[in-house]
Motif scaffolding. Structure first.
Motif, PDB file in Angstrom:
ATOM      1  N   ASP A 181      -8.804   2.780   4.251  1.00 57.82           N
ATOM      2  CA  ASP A 181      -7.378   2.650   4.515  1.00 57.82           C
ATOM      3  C   ASP A 181      -6.534   3.666   3.748  1.00 57.82           C
ATOM      4  O   ASP A 181      -5.329   3.781   4.009  1.00 57.82           O
ATOM      5  CB  ASP A 181      -6.906   1.239   4.139  1.00 57.82           C
ATOM      6  N   ARG A 182      -7.139   4.393   2.816  1.00 52.53           N
ATOM      7  CA  ARG A 182      -6.371   5.295   1.962  1.00 52.53           C
ATOM      8  C   ARG A 182      -5.933   6.546   2.718  1.00 52.53           C
ATOM      9  O   ARG A 182      -6.580   6.987   3.677  1.00 52.53           O
ATOM     10  CB  ARG A 182      -7.197   5.713   0.737  1.00 52.53           C
ATOM     11  N   GLU A 216       0.808  -1.219   0.000  1.00 50.86           N
ATOM     12  CA  GLU A 216       0.000   0.000   0.000  1.00 50.86           C
ATOM     13  C   GLU A 216       0.839   1.266   0.000  1.00 50.86           C
ATOM     14  O   GLU A 216       0.304   2.363  -0.201  1.00 50.86           O
ATOM     15  CB  GLU A 216      -0.950   0.003   1.197  1.00 50.86           C
ATOM     16  N   HIS A 218     -11.293  -0.999   0.591  1.00 52.46           N
ATOM     17  CA  HIS A 218     -10.100  -0.388   1.184  1.00 52.46           C
ATOM     18  C   HIS A 218     -10.145   1.142   1.190  1.00 52.46           C
ATOM     19  O   HIS A 218      -9.113   1.773   1.468  1.00 52.46           O
ATOM     20  CB  HIS A 218      -8.857  -0.856   0.436  1.00 52.46           C
ATOM     21  N   LYS A 219     -11.296   1.747   0.908  1.00 56.29           N
ATOM     22  CA  LYS A 219     -11.383   3.210   0.953  1.00 56.29           C
ATOM     23  C   LYS A 219     -10.945   3.754   2.312  1.00 56.29           C
ATOM     24  O   LYS A 219     -10.240   4.765   2.404  1.00 56.29           O
ATOM     25  CB  LYS A 219     -12.819   3.661   0.664  1.00 56.29           C
ATOM     26  N   TYR A 258      -4.030  -0.024  -2.823  1.00 47.33           N
ATOM     27  CA  TYR A 258      -5.285   0.683  -3.077  1.00 47.33           C
ATOM     28  C   TYR A 258      -5.024   2.160  -3.341  1.00 47.33           C
ATOM     29  O   TYR A 258      -5.950   2.929  -3.519  1.00 47.33           O
ATOM     30  CB  TYR A 258      -6.247   0.517  -1.896  1.00 47.33           C
ATOM     31  N   ARG A 309      -4.327  -3.454  -8.271  1.00 44.56           N
ATOM     32  CA  ARG A 309      -5.118  -4.425  -7.494  1.00 44.56           C
ATOM     33  C   ARG A 309      -4.308  -5.671  -7.152  1.00 44.56           C
ATOM     34  O   ARG A 309      -4.273  -6.110  -5.994  1.00 44.56           O
ATOM     35  CB  ARG A 309      -6.375  -4.815  -8.284  1.00 44.56           C
ATOM     36  N   TRP A 344     -12.799  -4.778  -4.311  1.00 44.87           N
ATOM     37  CA  TRP A 344     -11.600  -4.756  -3.468  1.00 44.87           C
ATOM     38  C   TRP A 344     -11.190  -3.324  -3.175  1.00 44.87           C
ATOM     39  O   TRP A 344     -10.876  -2.974  -2.042  1.00 44.87           O
ATOM     40  CB  TRP A 344     -10.463  -5.509  -4.172  1.00 44.87           C
TER      41      TRP A 344
END
Length: 440
Positions: free
Chosen positions: A397-398, A142, A394-395, A168, A163, A390
């Protein structure tokens, strides 16, 4: 600094020479080989594709053999005034500094001479892959930001790479500054990408929102709106500029820059107060309409004039005229959203056709229908191909979750406008630079 045809080639000299290149073929030797001079000069016509892949403006060119020696305006074409991107075509084709092969730096960054040498594609790809693996092993997948610029055709492959590499943090030139701001406004109003439609046979009124469609819309748009004007469609243009489209308008509303949201609220107030809005449609489909109606009450025509500079009587006239529909609209792709209050300015204008119910009806702006899972603005990208779910998962976590929370909640692309700040700290929360740096 290179020398070509006896001229010193610099960025400044290129920009100074571009207008001359469009006017006379004699200046074309600046970027073309003298060897073609013995060939006869022939005319040709084509379409410029510098604005993404869309055919937009017409090019009249001259060639000698297989070499284009000048480009200029195709006078008979509807998009006949070329911008610098089109006029720089010869530079793009023939500039001796054009990058044609993978290059590798052999001297440290900051050196006067980077020492670039040509390498094979195999070595370039292997170097990139090795650096990507190194980042993933040392920091986590990431921490890599994969960015896809323009043109848009590589987007599906780049997003799929992100991906299955496991990051992400994927973005594009759209998520930096281009169309995504307007697209976010469309999604907040309509629930989907929806920047308007054309003028159908039943269209009676058409609102052009901050876009000079004569140049910025796809090939044929100008012919469409010109024909609509001839058959009596009332055209209302909202634009701070006196554009070619504004000259065609029945009413041109010219707000001061940055006041579009106030103008939108002022027009909606007229529609609400005079009972011109589509109440049955709003009761069934529009969430928060009463709250917005209360908000708009303060935007009297007189107050709206004071804020925007648009005469009060013209605001009322435009609202009544547009309500005579059915009506359609065209929203800018970019201009409104490239400002401090950009997304909300676009939303305020989109609220006008929304409360009138000009949504997916004959004579209104029709929703586009495409293949299931197809992402219109990403040029061939489908949800299954890149595993959209996916990215959605993970939004949270951005890195943009606190910077632009509404964006983070609604968009699968990372907003990298604070990337320099993230990278300056080089903390555990900072993302690594994009693929363009991985071969250095």
């Amino acid at each position: 600094m290179d020398k070509t045809q006896g001229l010193k080639v610099t960025r400044r000299s290129i920009l100074k020479t571009i207008p001359a290149l469009s006017a006379i073929s004699a200046g074309s030797s600046f970027f073309t080989k003298a060897a073609c001079a013995q060939e006869p000069l022939e005319d040709g016509y084509t379409i410029c594709d510098n604005c993404n892949q869309m055919p937009m403006c017409g090019i009249h060119f001259h060639r000698q053999g297989n070499t284009v020696v000048s480009v200029g305006n195709w006078k008979e074409h509807s998009g006949k005034l070329l911008c610098n991107k089109a006029l720089a075509t010869l530079q793009r084709l023939y500039n001796p500094n054009r990058l044609l092969y993978p290059m590798k730096r052999t001297n440290p960054k900051g050196s006067v001479d980077p020492g670039f040498v040509r390498i094979s594609w195999q070595e370039a790809l292997a170097t990139i892959a090795a650096n990507m693996k190194k980042i993933r092993d040392q920091y986590g997948a990431e921490k890599l930001f994969i960015f896809c610029g323009d043109p848009k055709e590589p987007r599906p492959a780049a997003m799929r790479l992100a991906r299955y590499f496991g990051t992400y943090h994927y973005g594009t030139e759209s998520s930096v500054a281009c169309r995504k701001g307007s697209l976010l406004a469309e999604q907040l109003v309509f629930g989907c990408e929806y920047d308007g439609g054309g003028c159908g046979p039943k269209t009676k009124s058409f609102m052009v929102m901050a876009t000079n469609g004569a140049w910025s819309k796809p090939h044929g748009w100008w012919n469409m709106i010109s024909a609509a004007k001839q058959r009596g469609v009332n055209i209302i243009v909202i634009d701070a500029r006196r554009t070619k489209v504004a000259e065609l308008a029945t009413i041109h509303l010219q707000p001061k820059q940055g006041t579009d949201a106030a103008l939108g609220a002022g027009i909606c107030r007229v529609l609400f107060e005079e009972g011109l809005y589509n109440k049955p449609f709003c009761d069934k489909w529009v969430y928060g309409v009463e709250e917005y109606r209360n908000y708009c009450k303060d935007f009297t025509p007189e107050k709206t004039e004071a804020i925007t500079g648009v005469p009060a009587d013209l605001i009322v006239k435009a609202a009544r005229m547009y309500a005579e529909g059915p009506g359609s609209f065209a929203l800018t792709s970019q201009s409104l959203s490239h400002s401090r209050n950009g997304v909300n300015s676009a939303r305020a204008l989109l609220n006008i056709p929304a409360i009138l119910g000009y949504v997916d009806i004959p004579g209104g702006a029709l929703f586009g229908v495409g293949p299931k899972g197809y992402i219109v603005h990403d040029n061939g990208l489908t949800e299954d191909f890149v595993d959209y779910n996916w990215f959605k998962a993970h939004k949270k976590d951005r890195l943009d979750k606190d910077f632009v929370p509404v964006w983070n909640h609604t968009q699968v692309q990372f907003n990298p406008n604070q990337l320099p700040e993230h990278n300056t700290s080089r903390t555990a929360n900072s993302a690594a630079w994009s693929l363009s740096a991985l071969t250095s």
